[in-house]
Structures are given as C-alpha cells and as structure tokens.
Design a protein around this motif. Structure first.
Motif, PDB file in Angstrom:
ATOM      1  N   ASN A 227       0.762  -1.104   0.008  1.00 36.48           N
ATOM      2  CA  ASN A 227      -0.127  -0.040  -0.236  1.00 36.48           C
ATOM      3  C   ASN A 227       0.843   1.333   0.124  1.00 36.48           C
ATOM      4  O   ASN A 227       0.333   2.301  -0.436  1.00 36.48           O
ATOM      5  CB  ASN A 227      -0.836  -0.056   1.392  1.00 36.48           C
ATOM      6  N   LEU A 228       2.175   1.271   0.385  1.00 38.86           N
ATOM      7  CA  LEU A 228       2.756   2.702   0.767  1.00 38.86           C
ATOM      8  C   LEU A 228       4.415   1.913   0.610  1.00 38.86           C
ATOM      9  O   LEU A 228       4.766   0.982   1.255  1.00 38.86           O
ATOM     10  CB  LEU A 228       2.532   3.151   2.048  1.00 38.86           C
ATOM     11  N   CYS A 229       5.332   2.751  -0.090  1.00 39.59           N
ATOM     12  CA  CYS A 229       6.565   2.574  -0.176  1.00 39.59           C
ATOM     13  C   CYS A 229       7.286   3.946  -0.585  1.00 39.59           C
ATOM     14  O   CYS A 229       7.090   4.522  -1.583  1.00 39.59           O
ATOM     15  CB  CYS A 229       6.727   1.621  -1.160  1.00 39.59           C
ATOM     16  N   GLY A 230       8.196   4.320   0.388  1.00 39.48           N
ATOM     17  CA  GLY A 230       8.838   5.328   0.401  1.00 39.48           C
ATOM     18  C   GLY A 230      10.138   5.476  -0.592  1.00 39.48           C
ATOM     19  O   GLY A 230      10.158   6.403  -1.108  1.00 39.48           O
ATOM     20  N   HIS A 231      10.825   4.342  -0.218  1.00 35.46           N
ATOM     21  CA  HIS A 231      12.024   4.423  -1.039  1.00 35.46           C
ATOM     22  C   HIS A 231      11.725   4.388  -2.545  1.00 35.46           C
ATOM     23  O   HIS A 231      12.541   4.991  -3.480  1.00 35.46           O
ATOM     24  CB  HIS A 231      13.073   3.324  -0.558  1.00 35.46           C
ATOM     25  N   ALA A 232      10.869   3.343  -2.826  1.00 31.79           N
ATOM     26  CA  ALA A 232      10.569   3.419  -4.307  1.00 31.79           C
ATOM     27  C   ALA A 232       9.961   4.476  -4.846  1.00 31.79           C
ATOM     28  O   ALA A 232       9.748   4.920  -6.150  1.00 31.79           O
ATOM     29  CB  ALA A 232       9.714   2.104  -4.650  1.00 31.79           C
ATOM     30  N   THR A 233       9.507   5.260  -4.163  1.00 32.82           N
ATOM     31  CA  THR A 233       8.589   6.603  -4.668  1.00 32.82           C
ATOM     32  C   THR A 233       9.639   7.568  -4.674  1.00 32.82           C
ATOM     33  O   THR A 233       9.899   8.339  -5.799  1.00 32.82           O
ATOM     34  CB  THR A 233       7.495   7.013  -3.242  1.00 32.82           C
ATOM     35  N   LEU A 234      10.729   7.682  -3.683  1.00 34.18           N
ATOM     36  CA  LEU A 234      11.901   8.537  -4.005  1.00 34.18           C
ATOM     37  C   LEU A 234      12.641   8.006  -5.353  1.00 34.18           C
ATOM     38  O   LEU A 234      12.930   8.885  -5.935  1.00 34.18           O
ATOM     39  CB  LEU A 234      12.882   8.308  -2.741  1.00 34.18           C
ATOM     40  N   ALA A 235      12.688   6.895  -5.574  1.00 27.29           N
ATOM     41  CA  ALA A 235      13.331   6.268  -6.896  1.00 27.29           C
ATOM     42  C   ALA A 235      12.750   6.797  -8.107  1.00 27.29           C
ATOM     43  O   ALA A 235      13.422   7.098  -9.076  1.00 27.29           O
ATOM     44  CB  ALA A 235      13.783   4.823  -6.653  1.00 27.29           C
ATOM     45  N   ALA A 236      11.394   6.601  -8.073  1.00 28.86           N
ATOM     46  CA  ALA A 236      10.631   6.831  -9.201  1.00 28.86           C
ATOM     47  C   ALA A 236      10.473   8.481  -9.491  1.00 28.86           C
ATOM     48  O   ALA A 236      10.916   8.840 -10.517  1.00 28.86           O
ATOM     49  CB  ALA A 236       9.030   6.785  -8.910  1.00 28.86           C
ATOM     50  N   ALA A 237      10.709   9.329  -8.321  1.00 30.08           N
ATOM     51  CA  ALA A 237      10.856  10.799  -8.631  1.00 30.08           C
ATOM     52  C   ALA A 237      12.099  10.978  -9.134  1.00 30.08           C
ATOM     53  O   ALA A 237      12.268  11.761  -9.997  1.00 30.08           O
ATOM     54  CB  ALA A 237      10.382  11.296  -7.456  1.00 30.08           C
ATOM     55  N   HIS A 238      13.101  10.277  -8.658  1.00 34.23           N
ATOM     56  CA  HIS A 238      14.458  10.427  -9.155  1.00 34.23           C
ATOM     57  C   HIS A 238      14.730  10.311 -10.609  1.00 34.23           C
ATOM     58  O   HIS A 238      15.150  10.831 -11.307  1.00 34.23           O
ATOM     59  CB  HIS A 238      15.305   9.751  -8.298  1.00 34.23           C
ATOM     60  N   VAL A 239      13.955   9.177 -10.986  1.00 41.60           N
ATOM     61  CA  VAL A 239      14.086   8.871 -12.407  1.00 41.60           C
ATOM     62  C   VAL A 239      13.359   9.752 -13.352  1.00 41.60           C
ATOM     63  O   VAL A 239      13.949  10.087 -14.446  1.00 41.60           O
ATOM     64  CB  VAL A 239      13.322   7.297 -12.781  1.00 41.60           C
ATOM     65  N   LEU A 240      12.418  10.247 -13.044  1.00 40.12           N
ATOM     66  CA  LEU A 240      11.557  11.018 -13.550  1.00 40.12           C
ATOM     67  C   LEU A 240      12.203  12.755 -13.949  1.00 40.12           C
ATOM     68  O   LEU A 240      12.369  12.825 -14.937  1.00 40.12           O
ATOM     69  CB  LEU A 240      10.204  11.540 -13.123  1.00 40.12           C
ATOM     70  N   TRP A 241      13.094  12.791 -13.032  1.00 37.11           N
ATOM     71  CA  TRP A 241      13.755  14.128 -12.936  1.00 37.11           C
ATOM     72  C   TRP A 241      15.048  13.649 -13.550  1.00 37.11           C
ATOM     73  O   TRP A 241      15.626  14.639 -14.411  1.00 37.11           O
ATOM     74  CB  TRP A 241      14.204  14.839 -11.572  1.00 37.11           C
ATOM     75  N   GLN A 242      15.868  12.784 -13.228  1.00 36.87           N
ATOM     76  CA  GLN A 242      17.253  12.783 -13.926  1.00 36.87           C
ATOM     77  C   GLN A 242      17.187  11.861 -15.201  1.00 36.87           C
ATOM     78  O   GLN A 242      18.028  12.362 -15.888  1.00 36.87           O
ATOM     79  CB  GLN A 242      17.974  11.980 -12.776  1.00 36.87           C
ATOM     80  N   GLN A 243      16.432  10.927 -15.256  1.00 39.17           N
ATOM     81  CA  GLN A 243      16.538  10.212 -16.595  1.00 39.17           C
ATOM     82  C   GLN A 243      15.396  10.649 -17.520  1.00 39.17           C
ATOM     83  O   GLN A 243      15.895  10.594 -18.866  1.00 39.17           O
ATOM     84  CB  GLN A 243      16.243   8.708 -16.384  1.00 39.17           C
TER      85      GLN A 243
END
Length: 262
Positions: free
Chosen positions: A68-84
């Motif tokens: 239902n909730l995951c912090g590190h994978a949300t951080l990773a997803a945001a990082h990918v959208l901005w960096q990649q």
C-alpha cells in the motif's frame, strides 16, 4: 519498456535501498507486474504510468505482494522522472493505493509528502514481547508493529526470529532506539525493519516505516524535525519533518543501472 535501478536514501551506489522503476508504455496485468517484481528480486519494484491530468499512477510490488505504501521506491521513481526523463516540473504528484502523494525537487535531494502514521501504545502484548528481550515500549504503527529497544547497539545486534516476525499480525516489524543526537545534521534515532511475510527478511531503508517513526519519536523527543538512520548492512538516512497530518521524508538517490524489458 524501459527500467532503471536506483539506490534510494543514499548519496552513493550500492548503499541505501535499491528499487527497480519501470516506465509503463501500455497495459500490464497485475500478474505480470508481480512476476517481473519477483524477477528483479529487490525489496520493491515500482511501476509508473503518466495519467491524462499530468499526475502519475504509481504502484509498488515486493517479490511476493503488492504493498500500500513504499517510501524508497517513490523516491526512486521521482529521481528517475527528474534525472532520466528530464521532467521540467519541480513538483510531482502520484496516484497510489494510499491516495495522492507528492514529491518536490530540492537543491540537496528530494522531499516526499506522505501520510503521518500515528503510533498507538500496546499493553501486555505477549506475542510481540516474545520477539525480543528488554523491550522498552511496544506500539501499533499503522500496518506495522514497533518496538523500542535500549540503545543503538541493541538495535544493531538484534537478531530476529523471522518465523516469529512473520507470524505477527502486521506487515512488518520496526525495531528502534534513540541516539541522543542533538538535532542539526546528527541522527536522532535508529531503526531496522523486517517483513518476511512480504518477502523481505530485512529492508535496507524503509521510508514508509519513517511515517510512524516520525510520530513516535516526535512524542518522545518533543521535536517535529528529526533525522533517522536505518542500521541495515547497506544503511541509509531519512530526514523527517511533521506538517499537520503529513510527514515530509527527505533523501537522495543514485541511478545504478538501466535497460529494457522485452
């Protein structure tokens, strides 16, 4: 379909918590998502899909279940959208099983706006007290259970009975202790997180657990801005700041690899 593997809540590769981030190009069944998450065999695999209103659908799978909730994978997803993906906006919104979540681009990392999890003391819970010795406090922490131990060394040396933890009526077990830190860049509390029933014996750095740790330690320390360190083998740090019924989790991330799923 493109994917990236990102080490979240870390400033360097091979530390923090790795997550696979998959950029969906079309329909994918739940069974296919679960099978791919098992193939990655990381604590979380995230699936991102752009919605018509500019938000992103975001789902998270362990090797065994959808969560239902995951912090590190949300951080990773945001990082990918901005960096990649070079998304221009400095604010992102995700549609998830836990409602709408937000991410903000910062000069020194990423801030996530998550729901604050209020911890509730448990009295006389013999099943939970059988998991560890010399427990100072036990709490219900949303989907998880939390125990406070005496000090950092006790948390570091804690050896879980994974069968007993798996049998607990919870997603996972948070083990924590205070450090005596004085704020600023110091660490105020430490933790570890175990979720064998979800296919994760020990999670390296657990953002969602810090939604509860923020509330628990704010009550104990009398502060709403703190910093926690998760004492897994890989290790990682999470900034927490309570804002009403929300908690702002902050951290950094590093892309380790990328590729294509056929």
């Amino acid at each position: 379909m493109k994917y990236y593997v990102v080490d979240a809540f870390s400033t360097e590769r091979f530390a923090g918590n790795p997550a696979a981030v998959c950029l969906l190009e079309g329909e994918m069944s739940d069974a296919e998502m679960q099978s791919l998450a098992a193939e990655f065999s990381l604590s979380e695999t995230a699936y991102l899909r752009l919605l018509a209103d500019g938000r992103y659908s975001l789902r998270w799978f362990t090797p065994l279940i959808e969560v239902n909730l995951c912090g590190h994978a949300t951080l990773a997803a945001a990082h990918v959208l901005w960096q990649q993906c070079a998304i221009a906006s400095t604010a992102l919104r995700f549609e998830t099983r836990s409602g709408e979540l937000a991410a903000s681009f910062l000069a020194d990392g990423i801030a996530l706006e998550f729901p604050l999890v209020v911890t509730q003391p448990l009295a006389g819970d013999t099943q939970l007290r059988g998991v560890a010795d010399n427990i100072l406090a036990t709490c219900r922490a949303g989907e998880d259970l939390l125990i406070e131990l005496a000090d950092v060394a006790t948390v570091q040396s804690f050896i879980p009975d994974l069968a007993a933890v798996s049998a607990l009526p919870a997603r996972g077990l948070i083990v924590t202790a205070k450090t005596g830190g004085g704020g600023g860049n110091q660490v105020d509390f430490v933790s570890r997180f175990f979720a064998p029933a979800a296919g994760i014996d020990e999670d390296p750095v657990t953002g969602s657990a810090h939604c509860a740790l923020a509330h628990y330690w704010s009550q104990k320390l009398g502060r709403e801005t703190m910093r926690g360190r998760q004492l897994s083998t890989r290790g990682g740090e999470v900034g927490v700041a309570i804002a009403g019924d929300k908690v702002i989790l902050s951290g950094q991330a590093v892309t380790v690899m990328g590729g294509e799923i056929f």
